[in-house]
Design an enzyme around this catalytic site. Structure first.
Site, PDB file in Angstrom:
ATOM      1  N   GLU A 135       0.821  -1.211   0.000  1.00  0.00           N
ATOM      2  CA  GLU A 135       0.000   0.000   0.000  1.00  0.00           C
ATOM      3  C   GLU A 135       0.859   1.268   0.000  1.00  0.00           C
ATOM      4  OE1 GLU A 135      -4.179   1.222   2.074  1.00  0.00           O
ATOM      5  OE2 GLU A 135      -2.562   0.647   3.441  1.00  0.00           O
ATOM      6  N   GLY A 273       2.208  -0.097  11.085  1.00  0.00           N
ATOM      7  CA  GLY A 273       1.748  -0.884  12.216  1.00  0.00           C
ATOM      8  C   GLY A 273       1.297  -2.252  11.750  1.00  0.00           C
ATOM      9  N   ASN A 277      -4.091  -7.251   4.453  1.00  0.00           N
ATOM     10  CA  ASN A 277      -4.187  -8.205   3.355  1.00  0.00           C
ATOM     11  C   ASN A 277      -5.194  -9.306   3.706  1.00  0.00           C
ATOM     12  OD1 ASN A 277      -1.712  -6.891   2.317  1.00  0.00           O
ATOM     13  ND2 ASN A 277      -0.737  -8.021   3.977  1.00  0.00           N
ATOM     14  N   HIS A 307      -8.523  -3.399  14.285  1.00  0.00           N
ATOM     15  CA  HIS A 307      -8.515  -2.431  13.180  1.00  0.00           C
ATOM     16  C   HIS A 307      -8.339  -3.164  11.849  1.00  0.00           C
ATOM     17  CE1 HIS A 307      -6.960   1.535  11.398  1.00  0.00           C
ATOM     18  NE2 HIS A 307      -6.626   0.643  10.488  1.00  0.00           N
ATOM     19  N   GLU A 308      -7.336  -4.047  11.782  1.00  0.00           N
ATOM     20  CA  GLU A 308      -7.096  -4.774  10.531  1.00  0.00           C
ATOM     21  C   GLU A 308      -8.240  -5.719  10.212  1.00  0.00           C
ATOM     22  OE1 GLU A 308      -4.723  -3.603   8.796  1.00  0.00           O
ATOM     23  OE2 GLU A 308      -4.018  -2.410  10.496  1.00  0.00           O
ATOM     24  N   HIS A 311     -11.056  -4.068   8.515  1.00  0.00           N
ATOM     25  CA  HIS A 311     -10.753  -3.840   7.099  1.00  0.00           C
ATOM     26  C   HIS A 311     -11.208  -4.990   6.204  1.00  0.00           C
ATOM     27  CE1 HIS A 311      -8.681  -0.091   6.842  1.00  0.00           C
ATOM     28  NE2 HIS A 311      -7.660  -0.419   7.610  1.00  0.00           N
TER      29      HIS A 311
END
Length: 857
Positions: A135, A273, A277, A307-308, A311
């Site tokens: 990214e 952090g 994916n 948080h991930e 996503h």
């Protein structure tokens, strides 16, 4: 970098022309081990087949690839001459058919900057580890593609790797005939594809859930790290948070996790952090704790895991069309990290951390000259790289917290559910989200979006209290102000809290009212007649995003009784407000430091305490008047050592004060204490000086010249690991010597031999507050070098150098003038480079204003 850029207009034109049906990517990374090639970078073979459609047959377009060389290019069976169609970053595609197949055979370079296919050699055992990080646009360093988020497609990867390695990717994989082959993914964007390969330590678990229709959802879980970190890897806690998060998001999103397995890799020399994916989340390995850490560190890791995970829905399942709407995923994930931490894990005070730490990041970013609306104007990839900032993440999340207060949690979550179902595997813009929220809330979202998402800047809210003759509130109003540069006054849903001391001395809330603040002045009618307050908190419960100010009575109360506030969130909000006043030159830095010395020892929330330590360190270095710095440093060190000795043995407060003491120690007696703790001649009951704390103590001892290179070499021998090497490099660069500074400068600015992690460590050691005069020659050198560095190095290293080596410690009018002279003479420099310099200039100017305030105290 300029030849590698991609503009929004180019991306829109290509998206209008092309549709991608699928990728097949074959990588051969056996070259990662063994001797390197004699000349040029170490490379690996990358063969990519892309099937795509063109809605204007005969038209031309291009594919993206950054590689040292291309062996062959074939378009629809027609061989193309790589020397004619490949320019180092793009492959020209002419005379396209309605249906096309592009095959590119290239030699791609392993990365040492954390961009693309990063290769790391573990100094502890010589093992090689690979991982990818893309990214916003670095997958083109690994395989040929159409590098933009709205050209989604299914991907099928296969990887040839050394025999003893394991390889992971987004889909489930298995080794067949010496080749790792992975299941085809759902349609996803290029920047969230991923490959991880090497002799990683791997732990497995599983998650199961019965869905509402009676079917059983089974998700294989995995967690991996370098073998050298395996003894420290608490995978059980990682899996616990993962399962709690999966439960929480399934409960609230009503859309089953769509990407099969869920692996989480903790990888070395990581710039971020973490990265979302799908099926293969990557994290910086510093989330594996080699020594004792506080609860705040575990909370921070849990927040990042959640948080991930958010996503997977916000960002992976539904993806922004272009980087203008980056906030569509990052703001939601930042909000959901705290929301899920509170709702699903043991970290029930995560909103305090959000108010205290995340919003501080946003407040700083929103007052820089580069501030931008949450929905930003992203012209190209360089703009995109710089917009992973406090506005896109923390301000956006704060706006969503305000939105939840505005429309209600149920309407907000129902909007999210409709958004996922309506746009699954697609791309969206702002309007797509607003339309579902209008449906579920019945509110006019366009007006809210104009105020909160499409304007920049932060408002200040100040209470005005008029008392009656009887000593009660006659009128309480909230005054809203905005800076001249961004004069927007916004609607704020706020809670206003009134506080008084009890007979026992506790400062507690006795009245609260919620109100919609509109315009410059809003009367809170509900609080008329209340008993006169000693403290008015205008953003109680932290519902909105604003800078909280105080009336004179409230500020006087905090100066004397801040430690008596019993509510931890209210206390955190007051600390945050006082810090903003310090940064805004409304409160002298020495006064803020004095409040910390008086009241921080009573702080029960360890995350707030550690944030106070960080803020106080910044206040001393950047905001205190130069003639008070020595006195201030001595006072802070005395206070920190006192709190360290008084803290409960073995407590996390004790650990936090030990670290803070090390960060401010400069007097000979204090440095002797640190050396004694290292050499076991000084004891503090309960304080375990583990390896990480040893390096923490060695940092000031190195910077003040107490220990030399031989001591640091001996410490590295004791901790001969990747982490130990980073610590040693930082300490070596921090020594107070002209020769040391010249060497560190040359290693970072004149050479690209260091990896990204060692560049970061060298920069961190280079600039020490106690060495301001030693750094004097580097102001001129900095401005002479940065344009060349920006042109020649990767954008990540360029950002690290331009930010990290700006002469902020030469805090004088002369440095400000030198910065202005560079900006004036380099009006045509890359906009992203100018932005970084403008931001650094603004920080410097802010520091000088604060020093003026402190000097007048």
């Amino acid at each position: 970098m300029p030849g590698e850029n991609l503009s929004r207009d180019e991306a829109r034109e290509r998206a209008a022309l092309l549709s991608v049906d699928g990728y097949e990517v074959s990588l051969d990374v056996r070259s990662a081990v063994g001797d390197a090639q004699d000349e040029g970078p170490r490379t690996f073979r990358s063969v990519t087949t892309i099937r795509f459609r063109c809605n204007e047959p005969g038209a031309s377009s291009f594919a993206d690839l950054i590689a040292p060389s291309v062996t062959a290019v074939s378009l629809n069976g027609r061989d193309l001459d790589p020397s004619e169609v490949f320019d180092g970053s793009r492959i020209v595609l002419e005379d396209l058919a309605a249906d096309n197949e592009l095959v590119v055979d290239a030699q791609c370079a392993y990365s040492r900057t954390g961009e693309g296919m990063h290769r790391f050699v573990d100094p502890e055992d010589g093992e090689v580890y690979l991982y990818t990080q893309y990214e916003p646009a670095d997958s083109r360093r690994v395989f040929a593609n159409f590098e933009q988020p709205d050209l989604k497609a299914p991907f099928r990867f296969e990887v040839r790797a050394p025999e003893e390695w394991t390889v992971w990717s987004n889909g489930a994989g298995e080794r067949v005939d010496g080749v790792w082959r992975f299941a085809e993914t759902k349609p996803i964007s290029t920047y969230i594809t991923c490959v991880v390969a090497g002799p990683y330590h791997y732990v497995t678990d599983s998650y199961e859930r019965v869905l509402e229709d009676g079917t059983r959802l089974e998700i294989p879980l995995g967690a991996l790290c370098r073998k050298g970190l395996a003894p420290h890897f608490d995978a059980d806690d990682v899996f616990l948070i993962t399962k709690q998060g999966l439960d929480f998001f399934h409960d609230h999103f009503d859309y089953p996790y769509p990407f099969g397995k869920y692996d989480q890799a903790f990888v070395p020399e990581y710039n971020l952090g973490a990265m979302e994916n799908p099926g293969m989340v990557t994290f910086r390995e510093e989330y594996i704790f080699r020594g004792k850490v506080t609860r705040a560190s575990y909370e921070g890791r849990a927040n990042t895991i959640l948080h991930e995970m958010a996503h997977m829905w916000f960002g992976d399942l539904v993806t922004m069309e272009w980087w203008d709407d980056l906030w569509l995923k990052e703001s939601f994930a930042d909000f959901m990290g705290a929301f899920a931490n509170v709702g699903a894990t043991r970290f029930k005070d995560a909103w305090i951390t959000f108010a205290n730490r995340r919003k501080a990041w946003a407040y700083r970013a929103d007052q820089l000259p580069s501030t931008h609306p949450i929905t930003a104007d992203i012209r190209d990839l360089e703009d995109a790289k710089l917009n992973f900032d406090g506005i896109t993440y923390a301000k956006g999340a704060s706006a969503l917290k305000q939105l939840v207060a505005y429309v209600g949690q149920d309407a907000f979550l129902e909007g999210a559910r409709r958004y996922f179902k309506r746009h699954a595997y697609g791309n969206t813009r702002l309007g797509d989200l607003l339309s579902v929220l209008e449906e579920t809330s019945g509110r006019d979202m366009a007006a809210w979006a104009r105020s909160w998402l499409q304007t920049a800047g932060v408002n200040s809210l100040t209470p005005q209290v008029l008392l009656s003759g009887a000593g009660t509130v006659d009128e309480l109003a909230v005054v809203q102000e905005a800076p001249e540069s961004h004069p927007e006054l916004r609607p704020h849903r706020v809670a206003v809290g009134l506080y008084r001391r009890t007979g026992e001395g506790a400062l507690e809330r006795y009245a609260r009212a919620e109100v919609d603040v509109e315009g410059p002045r809003t009367v809170v009618a509900e609080l008329a007649g209340a008993e006169a307050p000693e403290l008015v908190l205008v953003n109680d419960d932290d519902l909105t995003y604003c800078k909280t100010r105080f009336d004179d009575t409230s500020l006087a109360t905090l100066r004397e009784h801040l430690g008596a506030l019993t509510d931890p969130l209210a206390r955190a909000l007051c600390w945050s407000a006082l810090w903003n006043m310090t940064r805004d030159a409304l409160l002298p830095a020495r006064d803020f430091a004095g409040l910390v010395l008086r009241f921080a020892g009573r702080e029960s929330d360890i995350g707030v305490l550690q944030m106070l330590h960080a803020w106080t360190g910044s206040a001393l270095v950047h905001y205190a008047a130069p003639d008070w710095r020595e006195t201030g440093g001595r006072l802070l060190a005395e206070g920190a050592l006192r709190e360290l000795r008084d803290a409960a043995p073995g407590s996390e407060q004790q650990l936090a004060w030990a670290r803070f003491f090390a960060s401010v120690a400069s007097e000979e007696a204090d440095l002797l204490v640190l050396r004694g703790l290292l050499e076991d001649t000084e004891k503090i009951d309960g304080l375990e000086v583990d390896q990480e704390l040893r390096w923490t103590f060695l940092a000031p001892l190195s910077a003040h010249g107490v220990v030399d290179e031989s001591v640091l070499a001996a410490e590295l021998a004791r901790d001969d690991t990747a982490s130990g090497k980073r610590h040693q490099v930082r300490c070596l660069a921090s020594r107070p010597s002209e020769a040391v500074k010249a060497q560190a400068w040359a290693q970072v600015v004149e050479s690209d031999a260091l990896s990204n992690a060692l560049v970061e460590a060298t920069i961190a050691g280079f600039a020490q507050p106690s060495q301001r005069e030693l750094l004097a020659p580097y102001t001129e050198k900095y401005f002479a070098a940065i344009e060349r560095v920006w042109a020649e190095r990767s954008i990540q290293i360029g950002m690290d150098v331009v930010r990290g080596l700006f002469p902020s410690l030469r805090d004088s009018r002369d440095t400000l003038d030198a910065t202005d002279a560079w900006l004036s003479a380099h009006g045509e420099a890359a906009p992203a480079l100018r932005r970084l310099v403008l931001e650094a200039r603004d920080d410097l100017a802010r520091g000088l204003r604060a020093q003026g305030c402190d000097g007048g105290a």
